[in-house]
Motif scaffolding. Structure first.
Motif, PDB file in Angstrom:
ATOM      1  N   SER A   1      41.194  41.393  37.231  1.00 20.84           N
ATOM      2  CA  SER A   1      42.760  41.864  37.349  1.00 20.84           C
ATOM      3  C   SER A   1      42.634  42.699  38.427  1.00 20.84           C
ATOM      4  CB  SER A   1      42.870  41.953  35.598  1.00 20.84           C
ATOM      5  OG  SER A   1      42.766  43.553  35.707  1.00 20.84           O
ATOM      6  N   ASP A   2      44.676  43.237  38.742  1.00 20.63           N
ATOM      7  CA  ASP A   2      44.931  44.100  38.978  1.00 20.63           C
ATOM      8  C   ASP A   2      44.662  45.536  38.510  1.00 20.63           C
ATOM      9  OD1 ASP A   2      45.993  42.109  40.458  1.00 20.63           O
ATOM     10  OD2 ASP A   2      48.120  42.217  39.685  1.00 20.63           O
ATOM     11  N   GLN A   3      44.540  45.142  36.747  1.00 20.57           N
ATOM     12  CA  GLN A   3      44.117  46.667  36.350  1.00 20.57           C
ATOM     13  C   GLN A   3      42.903  46.844  36.511  1.00 20.57           C
ATOM     14  OE1 GLN A   3      46.168  44.096  34.660  1.00 20.57           O
ATOM     15  NE2 GLN A   3      47.654  45.729  35.802  1.00 20.57           N
ATOM     16  N   ALA A   4      41.989  45.953  36.569  1.00 26.23           N
ATOM     17  CA  ALA A   4      40.393  45.830  36.665  1.00 26.23           C
ATOM     18  C   ALA A   4      39.836  45.152  38.178  1.00 26.23           C
ATOM     19  CB  ALA A   4      39.862  46.010  35.514  1.00 26.23           C
ATOM     20  N   PRO A   5      40.334  45.393  38.905  1.00 25.14           N
ATOM     21  CA  PRO A   5      39.522  45.066  39.776  1.00 25.14           C
ATOM     22  C   PRO A   5      38.517  44.914  40.540  1.00 25.14           C
ATOM     23  CG  PRO A   5      40.297  47.673  40.375  1.00 25.14           C
ATOM     24  CD  PRO A   5      40.951  47.340  38.908  1.00 25.14           C
ATOM     25  N   GLY A   6      37.278  45.052  41.082  1.00 25.39           N
ATOM     26  CA  GLY A   6      35.844  43.461  41.020  1.00 25.39           C
ATOM     27  C   GLY A   6      35.362  45.109  42.103  1.00 25.39           C
ATOM     28  N   VAL A   7      33.625  45.234  41.679  1.00 25.68           N
ATOM     29  CA  VAL A   7      32.854  46.170  41.989  1.00 25.68           C
ATOM     30  C   VAL A   7      31.682  45.379  42.303  1.00 25.68           C
ATOM     31  CG1 VAL A   7      34.341  48.184  41.522  1.00 25.68           C
ATOM     32  CG2 VAL A   7      32.482  47.568  40.378  1.00 25.68           C
ATOM     33  N   TYR A   8      31.445  45.761  43.380  1.00 21.40           N
ATOM     34  CA  TYR A   8      29.429  45.160  43.305  1.00 21.40           C
ATOM     35  C   TYR A   8      29.075  47.099  43.085  1.00 21.40           C
ATOM     36  CZ  TYR A   8      30.548  41.282  45.575  1.00 21.40           C
ATOM     37  OH  TYR A   8      31.878  40.219  46.126  1.00 21.40           O
ATOM     38  N   LEU A   9      27.910  46.598  43.147  1.00 24.02           N
ATOM     39  CA  LEU A   9      26.970  47.515  42.732  1.00 24.02           C
ATOM     40  C   LEU A   9      25.788  47.605  43.820  1.00 24.02           C
ATOM     41  CD1 LEU A   9      26.583  48.196  38.774  1.00 24.02           C
ATOM     42  CD2 LEU A   9      28.322  48.333  40.574  1.00 24.02           C
ATOM     43  N   LEU A  10      25.852  47.942  44.652  1.00 24.28           N
ATOM     44  CA  LEU A  10      24.949  48.337  45.443  1.00 24.28           C
ATOM     45  C   LEU A  10      23.897  49.456  45.283  1.00 24.28           C
ATOM     46  CD1 LEU A  10      26.871  47.482  48.610  1.00 24.28           C
ATOM     47  CD2 LEU A  10      26.526  46.236  47.279  1.00 24.28           C
ATOM     48  N   PHE A  11      21.841  48.782  45.708  1.00 22.26           N
ATOM     49  CA  PHE A  11      20.980  50.234  45.878  1.00 22.26           C
ATOM     50  C   PHE A  11      20.981  50.366  47.447  1.00 22.26           C
ATOM     51  CE2 PHE A  11      16.857  51.360  44.987  1.00 22.26           C
ATOM     52  CZ  PHE A  11      16.847  52.383  44.019  1.00 22.26           C
TER      53      PHE A  11
END
Length: 267
Positions: free
Chosen positions: A206-216
């Motif tokens: 959401s706008d209050q919890a945008p998406g992220v990716y975890l990259l190694f």
């Protein structure tokens, strides 16, 4: 949920789906199939006795092609409202709806059929899709059934991830990055393929919890914005992400916070 009498339009929806997915060959067959489905339903809710004649029914044709996921909703409702007879499992209606369900499921991509976590339950992904939830539980008009324009079955799979909190300290330089405006993120993918195990798919971003990716990278995980254009470079902003949820350790192998790279130097 108490059983109720389905509208004839619901039966029309099923027989039109039968025509669409090749379970029914002709309009005459559609009327016979509809009579059979309606008879089983009326027996189940007590409107007809076991050996009463089939009710009057003539199939009505829809003017649009149904979305495959909407058909699965029609089937779920019909079966829930029609399975209260002792012979349901061996009835023609059960065999017919099972055949239609198999045909529909065979057209869906694997990700729409994969099991995902929904609260404390593990469910197939397709009941969470808009075409399913937008289909009334017991339609009263064919126009209520979501359609597709070109006949293709494309499934907009809901992207869900693991909520996490952004931690900041005295040294924090996001340079306009997401940690400058929000305090939470949603982990949508892990590693090079950006996939996420089903057990961690809990909530949509959401706008209050945008998406992220975890990259190694370089022996450790870092988090980067999921909506960044390809090739955009980010540096550490001094923020970290973490959650006390047990899934965190399952994802990354430890319980410690990991750096959030949301500082874009060219901003």
């Amino acid at each position: 949920m108490a059983p109720f009498e389905l509208h004839t339009a619901h039966i029309d929806g099923l027989v039109n789906a039968g025509l669409q997915f090749g379970v029914i060959a002709t309009l005459d067959d559609a009327t016979l199939a509809g009579q059979m489905l309606l008879q089983q339903h009326h027996r189940s809710i007590g409107v007809l006795r076991d050996h009463d004649d089939p009710p009057d029914y003539t199939a009505a044709l829809a003017d649009h092609t149904f979305h495959a996921v909407a058909v699965l909703s029609l089937l779920d409702c019909y079966e829930y409202q029609s399975d209260e007879t002792a012979d349901w499992n061996t009835s023609p209606a059960h065999a017919w709806t099972s055949r239609l369900r198999d045909e529909v499921l065979s057209r869906l991509p694997a990700e729409a059929k994969a099991r995902v976590r929904y609260g404390s339950l593990s469910v197939p992904a397709y009941p969470l899709l808009p075409a399913y939830t937008d289909t009334p539980w017991g339609v009263t008009a064919l126009e209520q059934i979501p359609g597709i324009e070109d006949g293709t079955v494309e499934i907009p799979v809901v992207r869900k991830g693991l909520p996490a909190e952004i931690l900041t300290g005295p040294i924090h330089c996001p340079n306009g990055g997401l940690s400058s405006r929000v305090r939470h993120v949603t982990i949508l993918g892990l590693g090079q393929d950006r996939e996420l195990p089903a057990f961690a798919r809990l909530r949509e971003p959401s706008d209050q919890a945008p998406g992220v990716y975890l990259l190694f990278e370089h022996g450790r995980y870092v988090a980067r914005p999921a909506d960044a254009p390809p090739g955009m470079w980010f540096a550490a902003s001094g923020a970290f992400i973490h959650t006390g949820d047990w899934r965190w350790r399952e994802l990354i192998g430890h319980r410690l916070p990991i750096p959030l790279h949301d500082h874009h130097p060219e901003r």
